[in-house]
Design an enzyme around this catalytic site. Structure first.
Site, short mmCIF file in Angstrom:
data_model
loop_
_atom_site.label_atom_id
_atom_site.label_comp_id
_atom_site.label_asym_id
_atom_site.label_seq_id
_atom_site.Cartn_x
_atom_site.Cartn_y
_atom_site.Cartn_z
N ASP A 57 0.92 -1.24 -0.03
CA ASP A 57 -0.13 0.07 0.07
C ASP A 57 0.91 1.23 -0.18
OD1 ASP A 57 -2.38 1.64 0.03
OD2 ASP A 57 -3.31 0.11 1.32
N ASP A 58 0.31 2.45 0.21
CA ASP A 58 1.23 3.70 0.22
C ASP A 58 2.38 3.52 1.03
OD1 ASP A 58 -1.00 4.62 -1.42
OD2 ASP A 58 -2.03 5.44 0.58
#
Ligand SMILES: *[C@@H]1O[C@H](CO)[C@@H](O)[C@H](O)[C@H]1NC(C)=O
Ligand SMILES: *[C@@H]1O[C@H](CO)[C@@H](O)[C@H](O)[C@H]1NC(C)=O
Ligand SMILES: *[C@@H]1O[C@H](CO)[C@@H](O)[C@H](O)[C@H]1NC(C)=O
Ligand SMILES: *[C@@H]1O[C@H](CO)[C@@H](O)[C@H](O)[C@H]1NC(C)=O
Ligand SMILES: *[C@@H]1O[C@H](CO)[C@@H](O)[C@H](O)[C@H]1NC(C)=O
Ligand SMILES: *[C@@H]1O[C@H](CO)[C@@H](O)[C@H](O)[C@H]1NC(C)=O
Length: 387
Positions: free
Chosen positions: A257-258
């Protein structure tokens, strides 16, 4: 996390596609910072002890939760007497969650591996964060993080690149099968704390987010390697959340994810709590996260975000994203300067809010090399006014 309720997305092709790694970085200085964070004094503690002194056994099988809790409990007595350091020697140290204390250093030897227990009873459930109102994976409470601290001052988690292994596969499976009763734990969370340094460690396979400072200030996160499969759910790297004065430097993140997600609470809870993330510097970040952003502003940014400076980012792919799910926050005054991007399929997408356009966006000295197979319109802007 990719959400359907974004109101705006900024995608800006940024720096070098392909797996160039650290060599691909280029030094570009965007001017000095308005503040310097450095705490040399907190690096020496008057007292030191080893986890072995508290009955810890680093064989990878013995559960050491009690040893860690006892160690911190005993060493907390030195908080007002020069502070204490807990040394984790070489070995595999299986443990459930434990809490930290003030004026305290957790130090991992280069061959020390903290292994997170996969037994659910090793993870007490705590209340949702007040600025979120409910959990992210399930409506109620959340499993406490592996390493947790609240209302602390002067805390260091460091090592000679020792490892904290979240053994997250089991949690990811539970998440995918929709079997979670509560929100998954993070690896490290510090709440309501100040003077925090997290440095020179490798974090592997977190059940969910890796490092989550929340309602905290004066934070340095430096020299951290974060590794998780690029398909693992919500394994965000570093998520400063309603925090102020934060420096992220020299971090290398491969995640599902980020790599960095800047946050400040969720919808009405975040608005009511009203604590923005402000004064954040991100320098020399290498990010490999093919399905997410190198740096995301939001989602969950209802308390606002102010004064974020980003420089020397190497990312694959190439995204800086601004996501927002609530109209009460808006973008004003964003500067993009001295940006070089190569092999970019989409130069930029800037979507403001209908009836509430974004203003004061300035781009200077931005060079974007389009990929052979780029989109027909490399720029897409809606509801943007001025320059
Ligand atoms: C750690 O702190 C949390 C939150 O304050 C608390 O609920 C929990 O009981 C503490 N754990 C231990 C082992 O003291
Ligand atoms: C921790 O600090 C917060 C914010 O200052 C406060 O609301 C809370 O009561 C404190 N908790 C403890 C256990 O002291
Ligand atoms: C730390 O360890 C990780 C994992 O083994 C490695 O990829 C990284 O290069 C190491 N960092 C340093 C500074 O040695
Ligand atoms: C991290 O490790 C590097 C290289 O060993 C060292 O120069 C630096 O002082 C360490 N940083 C911290 C904050 O401990
Ligand atoms: C423009 O950006 C490039 C690449 O980052 C840099 O080398 C150059 O010095 C910048 N030019 C100016 C006028 O700032
Ligand atoms: C550009 O990106 C494409 C798709 O990711 C990749 O196949 C290609 O090798 C890249 N080219 C260069 C010059 O990096």
């Amino acid at each position: 996390m990719v959400k359907t309720d974004w109101l705006l997305v900024i995608l800006l092709g940024l720096v070098f596609l392909s797996l160039e790694g650290a060599e691909g970085r280029k030094e570009r200085i965007l001017g000095g910072s308005p503040y310097e964070l450095a705490y040399s004094a907190i690096n020496c503690r008057k007292h030191s002890a080893s986890i072995k002194d508290f009955g810890g056994i680093g064989d990878g099988k013995t559960l050491n939760t009690k040893a860690f809790q006892k160690a911190v409990n005993q060493l907390s007595k030195y908080a007002s007497d020069g502070g204490a350091q807990l040394v984790i020697p070489a070995g595999h140290w299986l443990t459930g969650s434990f809490n930290l204390t003030s004026h305290f250093t957790l130090f991992l030897h280069k061959d020390a591996v903290l292994l997170a227990s996969q037994e659910i009873n090793q993870w007490p459930v705590i209340d949702p964060l007040p600025s979120y109102g409910h959990g992210r994976d399930a409506p109620g409470g959340r499993y406490i993080s592996l390493i947790f601290g609240t209302n602390l001052t002067d805390v260091i988690i460091t090592g000679e690149n020792g490892t904290i292994d979240g053994q997250g596969a089991l949690w990811w499976q539970q998440f995918h099968m929709n079997k979670l009763k509560y929100t998954r734990p993070y690896l490290i969370e510090l709440m309501h704390s100040n003077k925090i340094q997290i440095s020179n460690l490798t974090l592997l396979n977190s059940p969910s987010w890796n490092i989550h400072p929340v309602y905290s200030s004066d934070i340095i996160i430096q020299g951290i390697t974060i590794l998780a499969p690029v398909t693992s759910p919500n394994t965000d790297g570093i998520n400063p959340d309603s925090c102020t004065n934060i420096k992220l430097e020299d971090n290398y993140i491969v995640s599902g994810d980020d790599c960095v997600a800047v946050k400040s609470g969720w919808d009405e809870y975040g608005i009511k709590y009203g604590k923005p993330t402000s004064h954040l510097i991100i320098k020399r970040l290498t990010c490999i996260s093919p399905y997410s952003a190198a740096i995301a502003l939001g989602s969950e940014m209802s308390g606002g975000i102010q004064d974020v400076r980003i420089q020397d980012i190497t990312a694959h792919p190439d995204r800086i994203r601004n996501k927002d799910q609530n109209c009460l926050t808006r973008d004003k005054g964003i500067n993009y300067r001295d940006v070089v991007a190569e092999n970019v399929s989409m130069a930029g997408q800037l979507d403001g809010i209908s009836g509430d356009p974004f203003t004061g966006i300035c781009m200077s000295n931005v060079t974007i090399g389009l990929a052979k197979k780029s989109k027909q319109n490399p720029w897409a802007c809606t509801n943007i006014e001025g320059n």
